[in-house]
Design a protein around this motif. Structure first.
Motif, mmCIF file in Angstrom:
data_model
loop_
_atom_site.group_PDB
_atom_site.id
_atom_site.type_symbol
_atom_site.label_atom_id
_atom_site.label_comp_id
_atom_site.label_asym_id
_atom_site.label_seq_id
_atom_site.Cartn_x
_atom_site.Cartn_y
_atom_site.Cartn_z
ATOM 1 N N GLN A 5 -2.821 -17.604 25.800
ATOM 2 C CA GLN A 5 -2.290 -18.956 25.956
ATOM 3 C C GLN A 5 -1.803 -19.417 24.591
ATOM 4 N N ILE A 6 -0.578 -19.959 24.547
ATOM 5 C CA ILE A 6 0.002 -20.441 23.297
ATOM 6 C C ILE A 6 0.268 -21.933 23.423
ATOM 7 N N ALA A 33 10.568 -37.218 -4.355
ATOM 8 C CA ALA A 33 9.266 -37.507 -3.756
ATOM 9 C C ALA A 33 9.237 -38.928 -3.225
ATOM 10 N N GLN A 34 8.797 -39.058 -1.969
ATOM 11 C CA GLN A 34 8.737 -40.347 -1.295
ATOM 12 C C GLN A 34 7.408 -40.470 -0.540
ATOM 13 N N LYS A 35 6.992 -41.700 -0.310
ATOM 14 C CA LYS A 35 5.892 -41.961 0.618
ATOM 15 C C LYS A 35 6.423 -41.717 2.016
ATOM 16 N N ALA A 36 5.755 -40.801 2.780
ATOM 17 C CA ALA A 36 6.380 -40.385 4.042
ATOM 18 C C ALA A 36 5.350 -39.810 4.996
ATOM 19 N N SER A 37 5.779 -39.716 6.279
ATOM 20 C CA SER A 37 5.057 -38.976 7.312
ATOM 21 C C SER A 37 6.032 -37.969 7.902
ATOM 22 N N VAL A 38 5.627 -36.706 7.953
ATOM 23 C CA VAL A 38 6.499 -35.644 8.447
ATOM 24 C C VAL A 38 5.707 -34.756 9.407
ATOM 25 N N ALA A 39 6.457 -33.963 10.180
ATOM 26 C CA ALA A 39 5.815 -33.093 11.176
ATOM 27 C C ALA A 39 5.922 -31.639 10.756
ATOM 28 N N LEU A 40 4.824 -30.917 10.892
ATOM 29 C CA LEU A 40 4.774 -29.478 10.689
ATOM 30 C C LEU A 40 4.382 -28.820 12.017
ATOM 31 N N PRO A 41 4.783 -27.576 12.203
ATOM 32 C CA PRO A 41 4.388 -26.899 13.452
ATOM 33 C C PRO A 41 2.878 -26.626 13.482
ATOM 34 N N SER A 42 2.272 -26.919 14.604
ATOM 35 C CA SER A 42 0.854 -26.615 14.830
ATOM 36 C C SER A 42 0.767 -25.641 16.000
ATOM 37 N N VAL A 43 0.592 -24.364 15.681
ATOM 38 C CA VAL A 43 0.610 -23.306 16.687
ATOM 39 C C VAL A 43 -0.802 -22.750 16.863
ATOM 40 N N VAL A 44 -1.262 -22.714 18.097
ATOM 41 C CA VAL A 44 -2.584 -22.182 18.428
ATOM 42 C C VAL A 44 -2.417 -21.088 19.477
ATOM 43 N N VAL A 45 -2.986 -19.934 19.206
ATOM 44 C CA VAL A 45 -2.965 -18.804 20.130
ATOM 45 C C VAL A 45 -4.392 -18.549 20.607
ATOM 46 N N SER A 46 -4.595 -18.523 21.914
ATOM 47 C CA SER A 46 -5.914 -18.239 22.491
ATOM 48 C C SER A 46 -5.819 -16.957 23.309
ATOM 49 N N ASN A 70 0.208 -9.069 17.790
ATOM 50 C CA ASN A 70 1.554 -9.460 18.211
ATOM 51 C C ASN A 70 1.734 -10.982 18.090
ATOM 52 N N PRO A 71 1.609 -11.537 16.890
ATOM 53 C CA PRO A 71 1.627 -12.996 16.733
ATOM 54 C C PRO A 71 2.991 -13.591 17.041
ATOM 55 N N PRO A 72 3.007 -14.824 17.554
ATOM 56 C CA PRO A 72 4.292 -15.502 17.782
ATOM 57 C C PRO A 72 4.905 -15.930 16.456
ATOM 58 N N VAL A 74 -14.775 -13.691 26.283
ATOM 59 C CA VAL A 74 -14.635 -14.077 24.884
ATOM 60 C C VAL A 74 -13.210 -14.538 24.626
ATOM 61 N N THR A 75 -13.076 -15.721 24.020
ATOM 62 C CA THR A 75 -11.770 -16.248 23.652
ATOM 63 C C THR A 75 -11.681 -16.343 22.133
ATOM 64 N N TYR A 76 -10.745 -15.598 21.556
ATOM 65 C CA TYR A 76 -10.450 -15.683 20.128
ATOM 66 C C TYR A 76 -9.296 -16.658 19.953
ATOM 67 N N ILE A 77 -9.512 -17.682 19.101
ATOM 68 C CA ILE A 77 -8.555 -18.762 18.920
ATOM 69 C C ILE A 77 -7.990 -18.673 17.503
ATOM 70 N N TYR A 78 -6.682 -18.442 17.425
ATOM 71 C CA TYR A 78 -5.995 -18.319 16.150
ATOM 72 C C TYR A 78 -5.137 -19.565 15.945
ATOM 73 N N GLU A 79 -5.340 -20.257 14.813
ATOM 74 C CA GLU A 79 -4.561 -21.460 14.507
ATOM 75 C C GLU A 79 -3.895 -21.282 13.151
ATOM 76 N N TYR A 80 -2.619 -21.625 13.130
ATOM 77 C CA TYR A 80 -1.870 -21.456 11.888
ATOM 78 C C TYR A 80 -2.101 -22.662 10.978
ATOM 79 N N GLN A 81 -2.476 -22.379 9.719
ATOM 80 C CA GLN A 81 -2.768 -23.423 8.742
ATOM 81 C C GLN A 81 -1.865 -23.234 7.522
ATOM 82 N N HIS A 82 -1.126 -24.310 7.151
ATOM 83 C CA HIS A 82 -0.313 -24.257 5.937
ATOM 84 C C HIS A 82 -1.213 -24.235 4.703
ATOM 85 N N ARG A 83 -0.739 -23.553 3.693
ATOM 86 C CA ARG A 83 -1.558 -23.346 2.497
ATOM 87 C C ARG A 83 -1.695 -24.615 1.675
#
Length: 272
Positions: free
Chosen positions: A161-162, A185-198, A220-222, A259-268
């Motif tokens: 499940q993605i 540089a500005q004060k801001a709110s922006v969106a990053l991709p949050s991808v979770v693979v189960s 075989n990651p997306p 067993v469900t292995y949950i992989y979540e992408y985290q920006h560095r």
């Protein structure tokens, strides 16, 4: 009725003998003995004379003077073979997304033929999760045993499940060099991709909790849309990239696991 006497004692005389075999149930025999000196010459629960494995289950009594005619109804499994599988069993179900199942039914002299937690010889890894029994003759010397098994006869593909959402971050000093963005540089709110693979596995192995925490990529990651956002007030994250958590459910205390292995992408790096 003519009695056969030996040394003054009456000897039972077999006057009728019929036998039926049954591949899916109990064998049966009907025996009639005349010239019995006692009405208790044969009793319920005793071994059937001349038929190893059969038990006297019913006795009919007919008196003739000082003698008795006893009609014996006998059943069991001839030859002391001990057990016999019921017709139509075992019933096997092979599943793609769930554990395989087997229902079995065996006639046996034991009322504990199946044991919860015991393994069944059906191929793969099949474990008994329920067992029951019921007597099938009056003397309760033979039992119909039923067992239900779960496990893996054929290996299962993992189920994936993605989920891909936006992860909104906020900071006082963010540079966003994309379309519609800004270069200072500005004060801001922006969106990053949050991808979770189960990825969910059906297995006989306990979850690999020793892999956590750490950078772990799914098989075989997306693809991930990489966005090079910068900030003058950074917060670093570890693990970064693909990180792993796990959820697991054990089946009734036996060695079967979902067993469900949950992989979540985290920006560095993200704004503090």
């Amino acid at each position: 009725m003519t009695a056969i006497l030996k040394h003054g004692a009456t000897t039972p005389l077999l006057t009728d003998n019929s036998y039926d075999s049954n591949l899916a149930g109990l064998d049966t025999a009907s025996l009639v003995y005349a010239c019995c000196a006692s009405r208790d010459a044969y009793k319920v629960g005793q071994a059937a004379p001349g038929y190893a494995g059969l038990i006297i289950d019913k006795v009919g009594h007919k008196q003739d003077g000082d003698e008795w005619e006893l009609s014996l109804s006998c059943n069991g499994i001839y030859g002391n073979k001990g057990q016999r599988q019921s017709l139509g069993y075992p019933k096997t179900t092979i599943n793609q997304e769930d554990f395989d199942g087997v229902e079995d039914e065996v006639i046996s002299a034991s009322r504990s033929f199946f044991h919860r937690g015991g393994f069944g010889a059906y191929g793969g890894s099949m474990i008994c999760v329920s067992a029951s029994s019921e007597p099938i003759n009056y003397s309760k010397t033979y039992w119909r045993n039923r067992g239900r098994f779960l496990g893996i006869i054929e290996q299962k593909p993992y189920k994936r499940q993605i989920t891909c959402n936006n992860k909104v971050i906020t900071g006082d000093s963010i540079t966003w060099p994309l379309e519609g963005g800004w270069g200072t540089a500005q004060k801001a709110s922006v969106a990053l991709p949050s991808v979770v693979v189960s990825d969910t596995y059906l297995t006989t192995n306990a979850p690999q909790t020793g892999r956590i925490p750490g950078a772990q990529s799914p098989p075989n990651p997306p693809s991930i849309r990489f966005i090079n956002a910068t900030t003058t007030d950074p917060r670093y994250y570890w693990p970064n990239g693909w990180g792993l958590t796990v959820q697991a459910e054990q089946v009734a205390g036996v060695s079967l696991w979902r067993v469900t292995y949950i992989y979540e992408y985290q920006h560095r790096i993200l704004p503090a």
